[in-house]
Design a protein around this motif. Structure first.
Motif, PDB file in Angstrom:
ATOM      1  N   ALA A   1      -1.890  19.311   2.095  1.00 60.85           N
ATOM      2  CA  ALA A   1      -1.105  20.076   3.240  1.00 60.85           C
ATOM      3  C   ALA A   1      -0.965  18.950   4.219  1.00 60.85           C
ATOM      4  O   ALA A   1       0.083  19.046   5.298  1.00 60.85           O
ATOM      5  CB  ALA A   1      -1.791  21.259   3.861  1.00 60.85           C
ATOM      6  N   ALA A   2      -1.998  17.905   4.168  1.00 60.69           N
ATOM      7  CA  ALA A   2      -1.973  16.957   5.378  1.00 60.69           C
ATOM      8  C   ALA A   2      -1.103  15.583   4.982  1.00 60.69           C
ATOM      9  O   ALA A   2      -1.137  14.765   5.858  1.00 60.69           O
ATOM     10  CB  ALA A   2      -3.296  16.471   5.717  1.00 60.69           C
TER      11      ALA A   2
ATOM     12  N   TYR B   1       0.872  -1.271  -0.117  1.00 56.92           N
ATOM     13  CA  TYR B   1      -0.049   0.155   0.052  1.00 56.92           C
ATOM     14  C   TYR B   1       0.877   1.092   0.129  1.00 56.92           C
ATOM     15  O   TYR B   1       0.624   2.322  -0.680  1.00 56.92           O
ATOM     16  CB  TYR B   1      -0.840  -0.048   1.109  1.00 56.92           C
ATOM     17  CG  TYR B   1      -1.985   1.262   1.293  1.00 56.92           C
ATOM     18  CD1 TYR B   1      -2.882   1.214   0.401  1.00 56.92           C
ATOM     19  CD2 TYR B   1      -1.440   2.172   2.302  1.00 56.92           C
ATOM     20  CE1 TYR B   1      -3.826   2.363   0.631  1.00 56.92           C
ATOM     21  CE2 TYR B   1      -2.441   3.204   2.287  1.00 56.92           C
ATOM     22  CZ  TYR B   1      -3.764   3.630   1.451  1.00 56.92           C
ATOM     23  OH  TYR B   1      -4.323   4.532   1.557  1.00 56.92           O
ATOM     24  N   TYR B   2       1.795   1.279   0.801  1.00 61.14           N
ATOM     25  CA  TYR B   2       2.483   2.652   1.235  1.00 61.14           C
ATOM     26  C   TYR B   2       3.857   2.370   0.110  1.00 61.14           C
ATOM     27  O   TYR B   2       4.291   3.739  -0.190  1.00 61.14           O
ATOM     28  CB  TYR B   2       3.034   2.477   2.676  1.00 61.14           C
ATOM     29  CG  TYR B   2       2.088   2.961   3.473  1.00 61.14           C
ATOM     30  CD1 TYR B   2       1.457   4.553   3.482  1.00 61.14           C
ATOM     31  CD2 TYR B   2       1.329   2.171   4.370  1.00 61.14           C
ATOM     32  CE1 TYR B   2       0.474   4.880   4.519  1.00 61.14           C
ATOM     33  CE2 TYR B   2       0.425   2.569   5.294  1.00 61.14           C
ATOM     34  CZ  TYR B   2      -0.037   3.813   5.145  1.00 61.14           C
ATOM     35  OH  TYR B   2      -0.926   3.981   6.231  1.00 61.14           O
TER      36      TYR B   2
ATOM     37  N   ALA C   1       0.996   2.421  -6.477  1.00 58.12           N
ATOM     38  CA  ALA C   1       1.263   3.678  -7.098  1.00 58.12           C
ATOM     39  C   ALA C   1       1.533   4.764  -6.170  1.00 58.12           C
ATOM     40  O   ALA C   1       1.226   4.784  -4.992  1.00 58.12           O
ATOM     41  CB  ALA C   1      -0.091   4.329  -7.770  1.00 58.12           C
ATOM     42  N   ALA C   2       2.670   5.649  -6.464  1.00 58.93           N
ATOM     43  CA  ALA C   2       3.228   6.750  -5.425  1.00 58.93           C
ATOM     44  C   ALA C   2       1.963   7.536  -4.826  1.00 58.93           C
ATOM     45  O   ALA C   2       2.303   7.949  -3.414  1.00 58.93           O
ATOM     46  CB  ALA C   2       4.417   7.267  -6.044  1.00 58.93           C
ATOM     47  N   GLU C   3       1.373   7.925  -5.403  1.00 55.67           N
ATOM     48  CA  GLU C   3       0.261   8.834  -4.926  1.00 55.67           C
ATOM     49  C   GLU C   3      -0.903   8.183  -4.397  1.00 55.67           C
ATOM     50  O   GLU C   3      -1.647   8.846  -3.686  1.00 55.67           O
ATOM     51  CB  GLU C   3      -0.369   9.697  -5.916  1.00 55.67           C
ATOM     52  CG  GLU C   3      -1.090   8.918  -6.832  1.00 55.67           C
ATOM     53  CD  GLU C   3      -0.410   8.072  -8.112  1.00 55.67           C
ATOM     54  OE1 GLU C   3      -0.975   7.512  -8.933  1.00 55.67           O
ATOM     55  OE2 GLU C   3       0.886   8.163  -8.192  1.00 55.67           O
ATOM     56  N   ARG C   4      -0.996   6.941  -4.300  1.00 57.40           N
ATOM     57  CA  ARG C   4      -2.177   6.327  -3.786  1.00 57.40           C
ATOM     58  C   ARG C   4      -2.378   6.338  -2.325  1.00 57.40           C
ATOM     59  O   ARG C   4      -3.583   6.870  -1.772  1.00 57.40           O
ATOM     60  CB  ARG C   4      -2.230   4.650  -4.000  1.00 57.40           C
ATOM     61  CG  ARG C   4      -3.410   3.986  -3.390  1.00 57.40           C
ATOM     62  CD  ARG C   4      -3.252   2.398  -3.828  1.00 57.40           C
ATOM     63  NE  ARG C   4      -2.406   1.820  -3.085  1.00 57.40           N
ATOM     64  CZ  ARG C   4      -1.924   0.404  -3.431  1.00 57.40           C
ATOM     65  NH1 ARG C   4      -2.800  -0.151  -3.944  1.00 57.40           N
ATOM     66  NH2 ARG C   4      -1.092  -0.296  -2.805  1.00 57.40           N
ATOM     67  N   ALA C   5      -1.455   6.085  -1.599  1.00 63.82           N
ATOM     68  CA  ALA C   5      -1.545   6.295  -0.021  1.00 63.82           C
ATOM     69  C   ALA C   5      -2.167   7.931   0.533  1.00 63.82           C
ATOM     70  O   ALA C   5      -2.694   7.860   1.615  1.00 63.82           O
ATOM     71  CB  ALA C   5      -0.245   5.981   0.853  1.00 63.82           C
ATOM     72  N   GLY C   6      -1.692   8.667  -0.299  1.00 65.37           N
ATOM     73  CA  GLY C   6      -2.291   9.960   0.364  1.00 65.37           C
ATOM     74  C   GLY C   6      -3.239  10.650  -0.734  1.00 65.37           C
ATOM     75  O   GLY C   6      -3.576  11.942  -0.328  1.00 65.37           O
TER      76      GLY C   6
END
Length: 340
Positions: free
Chosen positions: A314-315, A298-299, A303-308
């Protein structure tokens, strides 16, 4: 020599000022760049004679001591381990390059000479003028990759991988490269992580006389392997993490290589994470290990952007792209936690 299933792709008539680097990196496959370094002064000297190649190196050398590997006749050109895999089968010595060249020349006709190997010597530190007439010019492509030189007799670099991309240029003599994709790691029987003959774990399989009873999965590796013999002036692109076994085929061989990373310098080598994961995860119960596999998928491996992506920008903090500032914060945080 163990035979692999395929030959490395060859790209003919490549010029140093027109290297297809984007295509090579995107393909993530090895490729021979035929003749790309043929005009180098060192290559031309070696094509005339071994004596001229050695004289050329003597003339470019600044006289500072070099570190080299030396092994007796029983090493047979293969810097490796002792039988118990607890130590290495060669000595590390220090001396002047002229001495090493003279000793290689003195045993050139010996069918079982001692092993001499000057490995991974930064050219700029011992041959400060050499790049003017012996260079691929990677800086023009935005790549900072100071070249290293490898000098020896019939030396075999046991099969290993490097974390960086690599272009290796055969300058003097011929070299045989045998390559395997990263997923073959389990079929190549890696040896200890420490000590190692050259900084990375190497396959313990003897490619000249493989023992398929001890290493039966090596047959599967051979079915996925690729090989190439490089002539003077040829180069080979080796993508990061591809395993490669390299044999010097002449009584005197010189190679020049360029390593570079596809990520910024503030991103550390994944080897640190590997050691930490072996310490923190490997010996946990299987159920926990499988759960941690999901966490890492997951992390890290997804995909690099998936977790956030579901959080406000800003978070996101470390869930967003890592820049140099965040890299420094992560390094400080990890050092603080490991020192507790």
């Amino acid at each position: 020599m163990a035979e692999v299933a395929a030959r490395v792709r060859v790209i003919d008539d490549v010029r140093a000022d027109a290297l297809p680097l984007d295509e090579l990196i995107a393909s993530a496959e090895p490729a021979v760049l035929r003749g790309v370094a043929r005009d180098w002064a060192l290559v031309q000297a070696g094509l005339r004679s071994t004596h001229e190649a050695m004289d050329y190196l003597r003339g470019e050398y600044n006289g500072e001591a070099v570190t080299y590997s030396w092994g007796d006749r029983d090493v047979a050109g293969r810097p490796f381990y002792n039988d118990a895999f607890t130590d290495l089968n060669f000595e590390v010595r220090r001396g002047r390059l002229e001495q090493v060249l003279d000793e290689i020349a003195a045993c050139a006709d010996d069918p079982r000479p001692p092993t001499y190997y000057v490995a991974s010597l930064l050219i700029d530190t011992r041959f400060p003028r050499m790049r003017a007439t012996n260079d691929l010019g990677l800086r023009a492509h935005g790549i900072d990759a100071p070249p290293s030189i490898w000098i020896g007799n019939r030396v075999t670099a046991s099969c290993h991988y490097d974390a960086m991309n690599n272009i290796a240029c055969c300058a003097v003599g011929r070299r045989r490269f045998t390559l395997f994709p990263p997923e073959q790691i389990g079929n190549l029987y890696p040896g200890p992580l420490e000590p190692t003959p050259g900084g990375q774990a190497v396959s313990v399989v003897d490619f000249d006389a493989p023992d398929f009873q001890r290493h039966p999965r090596f047959r599967d590796a051979l079915a996925s392997g690729q090989s190439a013999v490089l002539e003077p002036g040829d180069a080979i692109f080796i993508p990061s993490l591809w395993w490669h076994h390299v044999q010097g085929l002449e009584a005197f061989n010189v190679l020049v290589n360029y390593w570079w990373s596809s990520v910024p310098a503030y991103v550390p080598t994944p080897m640190h994470a590997l050691y930490h994961a072996m310490w923190a995860i490997r010996d946990r119960p299987e159920r926990e290990k499988q759960a941690w596999r999901e966490v890492f998928d997951y992390y890290v491996f997804g995909a690099a952007e998936r977790a956030g992506e579901h959080l406000p920008e800003a978070a996101r903090n470390v869930l967003g792209p890592v820049d140099e500032t965040l890299a420094r914060q992560l390094r400080a945080m990890l050092i603080a936690k490991l020192n507790r």
